[in-house]
Design a protein around this motif. Structure first.
Motif, short mmCIF file in Angstrom:
data_model
loop_
_atom_site.label_atom_id
_atom_site.label_comp_id
_atom_site.label_asym_id
_atom_site.label_seq_id
_atom_site.Cartn_x
_atom_site.Cartn_y
_atom_site.Cartn_z
N SER A 29 0.84 -1.19 0.00
CA SER A 29 0.00 0.00 0.00
C SER A 29 0.87 1.23 0.00
O SER A 29 2.02 1.21 0.41
CB SER A 29 -0.92 0.01 1.23
N PRO A 82 -5.04 0.47 -13.02
CA PRO A 82 -3.60 0.20 -12.88
C PRO A 82 -2.73 1.27 -13.53
O PRO A 82 -3.09 1.85 -14.56
CB PRO A 82 -3.45 -1.14 -13.59
N GLU A 84 1.55 1.74 -14.42
CA GLU A 84 2.83 1.06 -14.42
C GLU A 84 3.96 2.00 -14.04
O GLU A 84 4.03 3.14 -14.51
CB GLU A 84 3.14 0.45 -15.79
N LYS A 85 4.87 1.53 -13.20
CA LYS A 85 6.10 2.24 -12.86
C LYS A 85 7.27 1.28 -13.09
O LYS A 85 7.63 0.51 -12.20
CB LYS A 85 6.08 2.71 -11.41
N LYS A 125 6.87 -2.08 -10.93
CA LYS A 125 5.68 -2.36 -10.15
C LYS A 125 4.46 -1.76 -10.81
O LYS A 125 4.56 -0.86 -11.66
CB LYS A 125 5.83 -1.84 -8.72
N ILE A 126 3.31 -2.29 -10.42
CA ILE A 126 2.02 -1.79 -10.88
C ILE A 126 1.29 -1.25 -9.66
O ILE A 126 1.17 -1.94 -8.64
CB ILE A 126 1.18 -2.90 -11.53
N GLU A 127 0.84 -0.02 -9.74
CA GLU A 127 0.02 0.57 -8.68
C GLU A 127 -1.45 0.50 -9.09
O GLU A 127 -1.79 0.84 -10.24
CB GLU A 127 0.44 2.01 -8.40
N SER A 129 -5.31 1.69 -8.08
CA SER A 129 -6.09 2.63 -7.29
C SER A 129 -7.56 2.53 -7.67
O SER A 129 -7.92 1.95 -8.70
CB SER A 129 -5.58 4.06 -7.52
N THR A 139 -3.76 3.28 -2.23
CA THR A 139 -3.25 2.65 -3.44
C THR A 139 -2.51 1.37 -3.05
O THR A 139 -1.69 1.38 -2.13
CB THR A 139 -2.30 3.59 -4.18
N GLU A 140 -2.81 0.29 -3.74
CA GLU A 140 -2.11 -0.98 -3.52
C GLU A 140 -1.13 -1.19 -4.67
O GLU A 140 -1.30 -0.64 -5.77
CB GLU A 140 -3.10 -2.13 -3.46
N SER A 141 -0.10 -1.97 -4.42
CA SER A 141 0.90 -2.19 -5.47
C SER A 141 1.37 -3.63 -5.49
O SER A 141 1.26 -4.36 -4.51
CB SER A 141 2.10 -1.25 -5.27
#
Length: 557
Positions: A29, A82, A84-85, A125-127, A129, A139-141
């Motif tokens: 989170s 989603p 993307e980072k 990672k993908i966040e 929300s 926000t979960e990741s």
């Protein structure tokens, strides 16, 4: 940061992509940006069933990139969004996500990657929300790790298969039967190598491949920008790759003729039809090809396509285009040409003739015409069922007659492009009686292939690969696409003594003819070819800007 779903209602496009997978790093989170002071974010969702990592073959796809999002109590009808980072300094890896709402109210998100990922490892990672309209939630990741295997696979020494010839053109041979008389063991199949074609700022289109001389030949059409201008020039590039290791033996580009059709090869010659000429290359050395002008008796340019090729027989090249059949001899000269007698507004294109020892067969505009191989004189014509659609972009046949045996010819009146459905007819013409023996209506979307009195063809109407009796067209058995969750046939069919290779939209299958069960799959669909060295070729092209063509070689022995 990239938003994969910019709006709640927008459906993401899901083209064919490189095979990848996310590794589970667990749910996490974080805080949203711009939370007003004094307000506390709530937990609105939890992540479950986060996918594990996998190694993908280059050019292939996999659907293991997924996560289940469970909404908290009191949260309803909210779609997780989603973003993307990727790891610092790296490009985006994920292209889009498909969201499916489950029966229990949770959401299953399945991700795919951008086309053309080079071999290597990718992380990020993908966040996830929830939209602001649902409330103020955390926000979960989840983390991901993508591994794409090297281009080189199992590259042992090549060995010719006994009794197997070269894959020379449409369905492999001049009769277009698609038959390779060999027994194969699917447990021995391994990827040999993958070749990536050059990318283009505009769409890239690739031809089916042909093989001879220890080489595999492919044509690629791309739009190249003109320096200092906003214009693009269409360029066709013909490349000969070594079967052993995919290294280019020679490459030749042709630009004045717009583009070239699919290649055909026999011995030391490679032939391709352009929009106003037929080109004959030195298959071993390449170089500038010799060219021969077609007759164009209707005043129309030769109708060519990357999906159809000339036909080689006895060292001569047989070309079909619009109103004419043309034969080019060993000295690169026209031996004879014959007109089919079509009206000027009734031209048809994207078809290839079939050739036997004494006859050339052309099927165009609802008529099968048999021509004498010596001089092109018409031996007979037979009207076959199935209307050929007229009008702009509807006169493309995308087919070739199939010489099923010494006394009969299979005819498919018109074949739609992969992924589309169109009503058509499959017919068998008896050469002796010069009459249609049987005809079956459907939405046949693959070239039929024939072995031991059985016809194999993909039918989009039944969404199944069908096995039909050659004698009367009766359905013997079928292999449904929904069993493998493939929406359509994406390429060709090849039949061997014990296996049937079928190209789907995103996967290639090997079906055991005895058990009628799938015994091998490879996560790439497209055009197929099988060389005398026991190598199966799968040609995929995304046809998207900045995309590239992918050719994968599979060892079958």
């Amino acid at each position: 940061m990239r938003t994969l779903f910019p709006s709640l209602w927008q459906a993401a496009a899901l083209p064919l992509a490189i095979m990848t997978t996310l590794s589970a790093c667990g749910g996490g989170s974080g805080s949203s940006v711009g939370v007003p002071p004094g307000l506390q974010e709530k937990t609105g969702m939890s992540l479950a069933e986060v996918s594990g990592s996998c190694t993908a073959q280059p050019g292939a796809t996999c659907d293991d990139i997924h996560v289940t999002v469970r909404l908290a109590d009191g949260v309803s009808d909210a779609r997780p969004q989603p973003q993307e980072k990727p790891a610092s300094g790296t490009a985006l890896v994920l292209q889009a996500a498909e969201r499916q709402k489950q029966a229990d109210g949770s959401w299953l998100l399945t991700f795919k990657t951008v086309p053309g990922l080079a071999p290597g490892e990718y992380a990020g990672k993908i966040e996830l929300s929830l939209p602001a309209t649902a409330g103020l939630y955390k926000t979960e990741s989840m983390g991901y790790k993508v591994t794409v295997a090297p281009l080189a696979g199992s590259m042992g020494a090549l060995q010719a298969l006994s009794g197997v010839g070269d894959w020379e053109g449409v369905n492999g041979n001049a009769a277009h039967t698609g038959l390779v008389p060999v027994t194969l063991d699917s447990r021995r199949f391994t990827r040999r190598w993958t070749w990536l074609g050059a990318s283009s700022p505009r769409a890239v289109a690739g031809s089916p491949v042909v093989t001879a001389n220890g080489l595999v030949y492919i044509s690629q059409q791309s739009a190249v920008p003109v320096e200092g201008s906003s214009k693009y020039v269409t360029t066709s590039t013909v490349t000969a790759l070594n079967e052993s290791d995919s290294q280019a033996r020679w490459t030749q580009s042709v630009t004045p003729d717009g583009y070239l059709g699919a290649p055909a090869v026999s011995g030391g010659k490679l032939a391709m039809a352009g929009s106003d000429s037929v080109y004959v290359f030195d298959a071993l050395a390449g170089g500038v090809p010799a060219s021969v002008r077609p007759p164009n008796t209707n005043g129309m340019l030769l109708g060519v396509s990357l999906s159809t090729a000339p036909t080689f027989f006895g060292g001569n090249v047989y070309v079909g285009g619009n109103n004419d059949v043309q034969v080019i001899g060993a000295a690169t000269q026209t031996l004879w040409s014959a007109s089919l007698g079509l009206p000027k507004l009734g031209n048809v294109d994207e078809w290839a003739p079939a050739v036997s020892a004494d006859t050339v067969y052309s099927h165009a505009a609802g008529t099968l015409t048999a021509l004498n191989i010596a001089d092109g004189a018409t031996r007979f014509s037979v009207a076959v069922p199935g209307q050929v659609l007229g009008g702009f972009n509807k006169n493309s046949l995308r087919q070739a007659p199939v010489l099923a045996d010494a006394g009969s010819v299979l005819v498919l009146n018109q074949r739609p492009v992969a992924g589309e459905a169109a009503d058509n007819s499959l017919s068998l013409v008896d050469v002796g009686s010069r009459a249609v023996r049987w005809a079956v209506k459907g939405q046949f979307s693959t070239q039929p292939v024939v072995a031991r009195g059985i016809v194999y063809v993909g039918n989009q109407a039944s969404k199944a690969l069908e096995a039909r009796q050659l004698g009367d067209g009766a359905l013997l058995w079928s292999w449904p696409l929904d069993v493998v969750r493939d929406p359509y046939f994406g390429g060709d069919v090849i039949v061997t003594d014990n296996l049937l290779f079928v190209g789907g939209s995103n996967t290639t299958y090997a079906i055991d003819l005895a058990s009628r069960k799938t015994v091998w799959t490879y996560r790439m669909g497209g055009n197929l070819a099988l060389s005398r060295h026991g190598v199966l070729y799968i040609r995929q092209s995304t046809n998207l800007p900045d995309s590239r063509m992918v050719l994968t070689a599979i060892n079958l022995q």
